[in-house]
Write a protein that holds these residues in place. Sequence first.
Motif, PDB file in Angstrom:
ATOM      1  N   VAL A  51       0.826  -1.204   0.000  1.00  0.00           N
ATOM      2  CA  VAL A  51       0.000   0.000   0.000  1.00  0.00           C
ATOM      3  C   VAL A  51       0.860   1.254   0.000  1.00  0.00           C
ATOM      4  N   PHE A  52       0.336   2.290  -0.602  1.00  0.00           N
ATOM      5  CA  PHE A  52       0.910   3.621  -0.470  1.00  0.00           C
ATOM      6  C   PHE A  52       0.163   4.283   0.683  1.00  0.00           C
ATOM      7  N   VAL A  53       0.869   4.943   1.568  1.00  0.00           N
ATOM      8  CA  VAL A  53       0.223   5.624   2.685  1.00  0.00           C
ATOM      9  C   VAL A  53       0.090   7.122   2.406  1.00  0.00           C
ATOM     10  N   ALA A  54       0.463   7.510   1.204  1.00  0.00           N
ATOM     11  CA  ALA A  54       0.337   8.885   0.723  1.00  0.00           C
ATOM     12  C   ALA A  54       0.269   8.814  -0.797  1.00  0.00           C
ATOM     13  N   ASN A  55      -0.063   9.931  -1.404  1.00  0.00           N
ATOM     14  CA  ASN A  55      -0.070   9.992  -2.856  1.00  0.00           C
ATOM     15  C   ASN A  55       1.349   9.680  -3.347  1.00  0.00           C
ATOM     16  N   PRO A  56       1.527   8.649  -4.165  1.00  0.00           N
ATOM     17  CA  PRO A  56       2.878   8.286  -4.587  1.00  0.00           C
ATOM     18  C   PRO A  56       3.542   9.320  -5.485  1.00  0.00           C
ATOM     19  N   ARG A  57       2.767  10.267  -5.996  1.00  0.00           N
ATOM     20  CA  ARG A  57       3.315  11.284  -6.900  1.00  0.00           C
ATOM     21  C   ARG A  57       3.256  12.680  -6.292  1.00  0.00           C
ATOM     22  N   GLY A  58       3.171  12.739  -4.948  1.00  0.00           N
ATOM     23  CA  GLY A  58       3.098  14.029  -4.273  1.00  0.00           C
ATOM     24  C   GLY A  58       3.856  14.011  -2.958  1.00  0.00           C
ATOM     25  N   TRP A  59       4.001  15.182  -2.361  1.00  0.00           N
ATOM     26  CA  TRP A  59       4.759  15.315  -1.124  1.00  0.00           C
ATOM     27  C   TRP A  59       3.890  15.336   0.119  1.00  0.00           C
ATOM     28  N   ALA A  60       2.589  15.323  -0.009  1.00  0.00           N
ATOM     29  CA  ALA A  60       1.712  15.380   1.164  1.00  0.00           C
ATOM     30  C   ALA A  60       1.952  14.166   2.057  1.00  0.00           C
ATOM     31  N   THR A  61       1.846  14.361   3.366  1.00  0.00           N
ATOM     32  CA  THR A  61       2.049  13.281   4.332  1.00  0.00           C
ATOM     33  C   THR A  61       0.822  13.196   5.245  1.00  0.00           C
ATOM     34  N   PRO A  62      -0.248  12.562   4.777  1.00  0.00           N
ATOM     35  CA  PRO A  62      -1.479  12.487   5.569  1.00  0.00           C
ATOM     36  C   PRO A  62      -1.294  11.692   6.860  1.00  0.00           C
ATOM     37  N   VAL A  63      -2.045  12.083   7.867  1.00  0.00           N
ATOM     38  CA  VAL A  63      -1.917  11.508   9.198  1.00  0.00           C
ATOM     39  C   VAL A  63      -2.362  10.046   9.256  1.00  0.00           C
ATOM     40  N   GLY A  64      -3.421   9.692   8.586  1.00  0.00           N
ATOM     41  CA  GLY A  64      -3.950   8.335   8.697  1.00  0.00           C
ATOM     42  C   GLY A  64      -5.000   8.261   9.787  1.00  0.00           C
ATOM     43  N   SER A  65      -5.576   7.096   9.942  1.00  0.00           N
ATOM     44  CA  SER A  65      -6.641   6.884  10.919  1.00  0.00           C
ATOM     45  C   SER A  65      -6.286   5.697  11.799  1.00  0.00           C
ATOM     46  N   GLY A  66      -6.163   5.932  13.092  1.00  0.00           N
ATOM     47  CA  GLY A  66      -5.862   4.855  14.017  1.00  0.00           C
ATOM     48  C   GLY A  66      -6.872   3.723  13.954  1.00  0.00           C
ATOM     49  N   ARG A  67      -8.143   4.067  13.807  1.00  0.00           N
ATOM     50  CA  ARG A  67      -9.200   3.052  13.718  1.00  0.00           C
ATOM     51  C   ARG A  67      -9.019   2.203  12.468  1.00  0.00           C
ATOM     52  N   GLN A  68      -8.780   2.853  11.323  1.00  0.00           N
ATOM     53  CA  GLN A  68      -8.571   2.101  10.079  1.00  0.00           C
ATOM     54  C   GLN A  68      -7.297   1.258  10.143  1.00  0.00           C
ATOM     55  N   ASP A  69      -6.257   1.815  10.760  1.00  0.00           N
ATOM     56  CA  ASP A  69      -5.008   1.065  10.907  1.00  0.00           C
ATOM     57  C   ASP A  69      -5.250  -0.220  11.691  1.00  0.00           C
ATOM     58  N   GLU A  70      -5.977  -0.111  12.806  1.00  0.00           N
ATOM     59  CA  GLU A  70      -6.248  -1.277  13.646  1.00  0.00           C
ATOM     60  C   GLU A  70      -7.095  -2.311  12.909  1.00  0.00           C
ATOM     61  N   GLU A  71      -8.122  -1.857  12.196  1.00  0.00           N
ATOM     62  CA  GLU A  71      -8.970  -2.787  11.431  1.00  0.00           C
ATOM     63  C   GLU A  71      -8.150  -3.511  10.367  1.00  0.00           C
ATOM     64  N   PHE A  72      -7.295  -2.775   9.681  1.00  0.00           N
ATOM     65  CA  PHE A  72      -6.453  -3.356   8.638  1.00  0.00           C
ATOM     66  C   PHE A  72      -5.479  -4.363   9.238  1.00  0.00           C
ATOM     67  N   ARG A  73      -4.820  -3.972  10.332  1.00  0.00           N
ATOM     68  CA  ARG A  73      -3.855  -4.840  11.004  1.00  0.00           C
ATOM     69  C   ARG A  73      -4.529  -6.130  11.469  1.00  0.00           C
TER      70      ARG A  73
END
Length: 119
Positions: A51-73
Amino acid sequence: MSSQQSPTPRAVPAAPGRSRNPVGSHVPVAGGLNSVGLSYARELGAETVQVFVANPRGWATPVGSGRQDEEFRAACAEESIPAYVHAPYLINFGSHTEATVERSVQSLRHSLRRGREIG
């Protein structure tokens, strides 16, 4: 097979006495790592995901979601699907432009941090 039918995914066994690399792909995560990304992986019959955790063609660094991270994990663990983070394409530590090198460092740090958060 009609254009509306998908082939049924099946695991390919390793040759006797040899291990093989797992088969997987990049998965889309817009809309959620678990709800979109792993659903797509299941449809493909993937054994691993990237997975890309940010736009692979940009410099933005989004925070993410702890809830989504846990569900994915949790879903990856339940299904024994390893997940890997792919760093953005723009990273270039050898750039002659100082701003690009600094952004590259920030971007890689972000990818590593998000990878740790995702698990």
